[in-house]
Write a protein that holds these residues in place. Structure first.
Motif, mmCIF file in Angstrom:
data_model
loop_
_atom_site.group_PDB
_atom_site.id
_atom_site.type_symbol
_atom_site.label_atom_id
_atom_site.label_comp_id
_atom_site.label_asym_id
_atom_site.label_seq_id
_atom_site.Cartn_x
_atom_site.Cartn_y
_atom_site.Cartn_z
ATOM 1 N N THR A 275 15.540 -31.789 -21.171
ATOM 2 C CA THR A 275 16.161 -31.040 -20.079
ATOM 3 C C THR A 275 16.757 -32.038 -19.096
ATOM 4 O O THR A 275 16.056 -32.956 -18.657
ATOM 5 N N VAL A 276 18.028 -31.868 -18.760
ATOM 6 C CA VAL A 276 18.627 -32.735 -17.740
ATOM 7 C C VAL A 276 18.367 -32.076 -16.392
ATOM 8 O O VAL A 276 18.948 -31.051 -16.063
ATOM 9 N N MET A 277 17.448 -32.658 -15.624
ATOM 10 C CA MET A 277 17.024 -32.036 -14.358
ATOM 11 C C MET A 277 18.061 -32.207 -13.260
ATOM 12 O O MET A 277 18.185 -31.358 -12.378
ATOM 13 N N GLU A 278 18.832 -33.307 -13.330
ATOM 14 C CA GLU A 278 19.878 -33.537 -12.326
ATOM 15 C C GLU A 278 20.830 -34.623 -12.839
ATOM 16 O O GLU A 278 20.433 -35.496 -13.607
ATOM 17 N N GLY A 279 22.081 -34.527 -12.396
ATOM 18 C CA GLY A 279 23.058 -35.589 -12.631
ATOM 19 C C GLY A 279 23.261 -36.320 -11.314
ATOM 20 O O GLY A 279 23.417 -35.682 -10.273
ATOM 21 N N ALA A 280 23.266 -37.655 -11.347
ATOM 22 C CA ALA A 280 23.444 -38.437 -10.124
ATOM 23 C C ALA A 280 24.578 -39.437 -10.316
ATOM 24 O O ALA A 280 24.743 -40.001 -11.403
ATOM 25 N N ALA A 281 25.353 -39.615 -9.244
ATOM 26 C CA ALA A 281 26.453 -40.583 -9.291
ATOM 27 C C ALA A 281 26.691 -41.126 -7.893
ATOM 28 O O ALA A 281 26.368 -40.465 -6.902
ATOM 29 N N ILE A 282 27.282 -42.295 -7.816
ATOM 30 C CA ILE A 282 27.641 -42.848 -6.506
ATOM 31 C C ILE A 282 28.799 -42.040 -5.923
ATOM 32 O O ILE A 282 28.759 -41.612 -4.778
ATOM 33 N N VAL A 283 29.824 -41.826 -6.765
ATOM 34 C CA VAL A 283 31.077 -41.235 -6.285
ATOM 35 C C VAL A 283 31.381 -39.928 -7.001
ATOM 36 O O VAL A 283 31.181 -39.810 -8.218
ATOM 37 N N THR A 284 31.913 -38.954 -6.242
ATOM 38 C CA THR A 284 32.481 -37.753 -6.860
ATOM 39 C C THR A 284 33.927 -37.600 -6.385
ATOM 40 O O THR A 284 34.252 -37.930 -5.235
ATOM 41 N N LEU A 285 34.781 -37.143 -7.299
ATOM 42 C CA LEU A 285 36.189 -36.883 -6.979
ATOM 43 C C LEU A 285 36.418 -35.379 -7.165
ATOM 44 O O LEU A 285 36.879 -34.941 -8.223
ATOM 45 N N PRO A 286 36.074 -34.564 -6.148
ATOM 46 C CA PRO A 286 36.069 -33.107 -6.331
ATOM 47 C C PRO A 286 37.415 -32.522 -6.760
ATOM 48 O O PRO A 286 37.453 -31.533 -7.483
ATOM 49 N N GLU A 287 38.500 -33.180 -6.369
ATOM 50 C CA GLU A 287 39.833 -32.668 -6.741
ATOM 51 C C GLU A 287 40.040 -32.631 -8.252
ATOM 52 O O GLU A 287 40.858 -31.861 -8.753
ATOM 53 N N LEU A 288 39.304 -33.454 -8.985
ATOM 54 C CA LEU A 288 39.468 -33.486 -10.442
ATOM 55 C C LEU A 288 38.588 -32.446 -11.141
ATOM 56 O O LEU A 288 38.628 -32.310 -12.359
ATOM 57 N N GLY A 289 37.784 -31.723 -10.357
ATOM 58 C CA GLY A 289 37.098 -30.539 -10.879
ATOM 59 C C GLY A 289 35.769 -30.764 -11.553
ATOM 60 O O GLY A 289 35.099 -29.804 -11.953
ATOM 61 N N GLY A 290 35.359 -32.024 -11.709
ATOM 62 C CA GLY A 290 34.131 -32.303 -12.451
ATOM 63 C C GLY A 290 32.883 -31.736 -11.803
ATOM 64 O O GLY A 290 32.010 -31.179 -12.480
ATOM 65 N N GLU A 291 32.834 -31.894 -10.470
ATOM 66 C CA GLU A 291 31.641 -31.442 -9.756
ATOM 67 C C GLU A 291 31.431 -29.940 -9.985
ATOM 68 O O GLU A 291 30.322 -29.502 -10.340
ATOM 69 N N GLN A 292 32.500 -29.188 -9.819
ATOM 70 C CA GLN A 292 32.404 -27.725 -9.980
ATOM 71 C C GLN A 292 32.062 -27.346 -11.428
ATOM 72 O O GLN A 292 31.233 -26.473 -11.685
ATOM 73 N N ARG A 293 32.704 -28.053 -12.365
ATOM 74 C CA ARG A 293 32.464 -27.781 -13.785
ATOM 75 C C ARG A 293 30.991 -28.025 -14.161
ATOM 76 O O ARG A 293 30.374 -27.215 -14.869
ATOM 77 N N LEU A 294 30.437 -29.117 -13.666
ATOM 78 C CA LEU A 294 29.047 -29.453 -14.004
ATOM 79 C C LEU A 294 28.071 -28.491 -13.347
ATOM 80 O O LEU A 294 27.108 -28.037 -13.981
#
Ligand code: PRP
Ligand code: ADE
Length: 179
Positions: free
Chosen positions: A146-165
């Motif tokens: 089970t992936v309990m959380e994804g962590a990253a230094i940087v997010t680029l919300p305009e590219l849609g990844g954050e919302q998709r995940l």
């Protein structure tokens, strides 16, 4: 200055690299200065030391996720497993192909990297389209973890990844956002 602004001020933006139109967010200055590197690692370690959020395993995404993920795993006292670009892992693997902001790629994970039921923290340096982290999540789930959380230094919300995940049910913890 708060932690996010301090870390942000040490990320370098390189225009038109590796392709025209891409604003590349370069994290190497964060790693180069030992004081900044410690602030960065501590931001993750403090969160995941918490009993409720402490993972069984940290998985890092090739290649910059290895730099952060392995140090965080060491500090948490848990194991680290690498999710690598295709063709690098010597043992039997599961694999996933995905699209990137610039091109496509296949990643692999050793079949014995995690056990069914393991709670995994998935770490990378940056979330753009979210394709890389989604592929990592799928690989870990193929093995029953089970992936309990994804962590990253940087997010680029305009590219849609954050919302998709987040829509795919993956909670995220990121430190710096570039709009
Ligand atoms: C970068 C970055 C993430 C991924 C994010 O890696 O380090 O892993 O892209 O993009 P996404 O959210 O659109 O999937 P890259 O594939 O350039 O490989 P590298 O770490 O080997 O440079
Ligand atoms: N990976 C995908 N897009 C990126 C960007 N804009 N900067 C750094 N790494 C990336």
């Amino acid at each position: 200055m708060d932690t996010a602004a301090y870390l942000r001020s040490h990320i370098r933006t390189v225009p038109d690299w590796p392709a025209p139109g891409v604003q590349f967010r370069d994290i190497t200055p964060l790693l180069q200065d030992p004081k900044v590197f410690r602030v960065l690692i501590d931001a993750f370690v403090h969160r995941y030391m918490d009993r409720a959020l402490r993972p069984d395993v940290v998985a890092g995404l090739d290649a910059r996720g290895f730099i952060i993920g392995s140090v965080v795993a060491y500090e948490l006292g848990v194991g680290f497993v690498p999710i690598r670009k295709k063709g690098k892992l010597p043992f039997t693997t599961v694999e996933e192909t995905y699209e990137l902001e610039y091109g496509s790629a296949t990643v692999e994970l050793h079949t014995d990297a995690v056990k069914p039921g393991d709670r995994v923290l998935l770490i990378d340096d940056l979330i753009a389209t979210g394709g890389t982290m989604m592929a990592g999540k799928k690989l870990l789930e193929k093995l029953g973890a089970t992936v309990m959380e994804g962590a990253a230094i940087v997010t680029l919300p305009e590219l849609g990844g954050e919302q998709r995940l987040r829509s795919a049910g993956l909670p995220l913890y990121t430190l710096v956002s570039f709009d």
